[in-house]
Design a protein around this motif. Structure first.
Motif, mmCIF file in Angstrom:
data_model
loop_
_atom_site.group_PDB
_atom_site.id
_atom_site.type_symbol
_atom_site.label_atom_id
_atom_site.label_comp_id
_atom_site.label_asym_id
_atom_site.label_seq_id
_atom_site.Cartn_x
_atom_site.Cartn_y
_atom_site.Cartn_z
ATOM 1 N N ASP A 20 9.200 16.251 6.118
ATOM 2 C CA ASP A 20 8.605 16.630 4.834
ATOM 3 C C ASP A 20 8.982 18.072 4.502
ATOM 4 O O ASP A 20 8.792 18.974 5.316
ATOM 5 C CB ASP A 20 7.078 16.491 4.947
ATOM 6 N N HIS A 45 -0.117 20.586 -4.331
ATOM 7 C CA HIS A 45 -0.364 20.614 -2.895
ATOM 8 C C HIS A 45 -1.744 21.173 -2.555
ATOM 9 O O HIS A 45 -2.310 21.968 -3.301
ATOM 10 C CB HIS A 45 0.706 21.455 -2.185
ATOM 11 N N HIS A 77 4.560 13.960 -4.484
ATOM 12 C CA HIS A 77 3.975 14.840 -3.475
ATOM 13 C C HIS A 77 2.598 15.302 -3.958
ATOM 14 O O HIS A 77 2.229 15.109 -5.107
ATOM 15 C CB HIS A 77 4.875 16.060 -3.266
ATOM 16 N N ASN A 130 2.656 10.795 -1.118
ATOM 17 C CA ASN A 130 2.360 11.669 0.017
ATOM 18 C C ASN A 130 0.878 12.027 0.078
ATOM 19 O O ASN A 130 0.294 12.453 -0.927
ATOM 20 C CB ASN A 130 3.165 12.958 -0.099
#
Length: 327
Positions: free
Chosen positions: A83, A186, A229, A272
């Motif tokens: 990743d 994220h 992601h 993800n």
């Protein structure tokens, strides 16, 4: 079944309208939880390792733990994926170590640099004659905000994927899948409060994903697998447990699961998930120590954490990814 790459998994997922979960691994309990959940639900799964996980656990330990999981779950396809690899050298090292898939993330550089380095990784990974196997490569166009391990992008410096670039990028690099930026982020704090609204209960509601960008990318790359992601949903029940047992996570917020399920029905073949696993593990451990202040055996509290992680993965497979019974 030995470790596999993602090529055939994504072809099947695209045709049948589901996504394969890519879950980050850092230790034995997390590897066990993810693969046991996938095995019980007959789901393909991607175990992905960040550069931070490599530093923490040592790459060889992680590879051998994943190999043990493969032996223990022989009936499900398992991918071992790097990743956010940030260099050709790191990707090469993982390929040489036995990884079956790698991500080269050069999205923070210029477009031409991204093309050049991604093409170089693809040429090495796809050289079947050199190692007798085809390693799949993922790259990224656009930049996600947020903080997770070594990935740190300030809010305001992220950028959505430009659909005008995707065809040229895929053609010139030979990449196997493409991570795009459509509003995911994220970490456990995916949005600032001013980006969100509050519902009647005072809970933050994030801005919707840019499905218009996803649809345009899908139109320009028909049949090509897309990756999301930063797709943890930050379960509020775990945030609540953490905060009630000594933690401080105000306004932690994630991506609504119904939007992720919609994306999985479209071109998105890989989603993800990392922060949700961390939250489940941490909530279990904090609760365990409050309820059992006399315990000091790591197996006791890590066992609770493993159970929470397994519960998270099973929920994601059924309710978000739709990959149950797709192995």
């Amino acid at each position: 079944m030995p470790l596999v790459n993602s090529k055939e998994l994504f072809e099947k997922a695209y045709k049948e309208g589901y996504a394969v979960g890519a879950f980050n691994v850092n230790n034995m309990e997390i590897v066990q939880a993810i693969t046991e959940a996938a095995g019980e639900l007959n789901s393909p799964v991607i175990l992905q390792v960040s550069s931070g996980a490599r530093k923490y656990a040592n790459a060889r330990y992680l590879v051998h733990m994943v190999q043990a999981a493969v032996e223990n779950n022989p009936n499900i396809p398992i991918v071992l994926h790097l990743d956010h690899g940030d260099s050709f050298e790191l990707c090469k090292s993982c390929i040489d170590d036995g990884f079956t898939s790698v991500m080269i993330d050069y999205s923070g550089h210029s477009y031409e640099e991204n093309v050049e380095v991604t093409r170089k990784v693809c040429e090495y990974a796809h050289d079947v004659k050199a190692r007798g196997r085809y390693v799949t490569v993922e790259a990224e166009l656009g930049t996600l905000a947020g903080v997770e391990d070594d990935v740190k992008v300030e809010f305001g410096k992220s950028s959505y994927t430009d659909p005008d670039q995707v065809q040229d990028f895929v053609k010139r690099t030979g990449v196997d899948s493409l991570a795009i930026a459509i509003g995911t982020s994220h970490g456990a704090y995916k949005f600032k409060a001013e980006q969100c609204t509050r519902n009647k209960d005072g809970i933050l509601v994030p801005p919707p994903l840019r499905f218009d960008i996803l649809k345009e990318v899908e139109k320009r790359l028909p049949g090509f697998p897309i990756v999301l992601h930063g797709s943890s949903s930050v379960p509020q029940e775990y945030v609540k447990i953490i905060n009630e047992h000594g933690g401080k996570m105000p306004d932690a917020i994630g991506i609504p699961e119904d939007q992720l399920r919609e994306a999985a029905k479209m071109a998105v073949c890989k989603i993800n998930i990392d922060s949700d696993l961390r939250l489940g593990m941490t909530a279990a451990i904090r609760l365990h120590f409050d309820e059992h202040p006399d315990h000091f055996d790591p197996r006791q509290y890590l066992g609770d954490g493993r159970k929470n992680v397994k519960d998270v993965v099973k929920h994601k497979i059924v309710e978000v990814l739709g990959s149950n019974n797709k192995a």
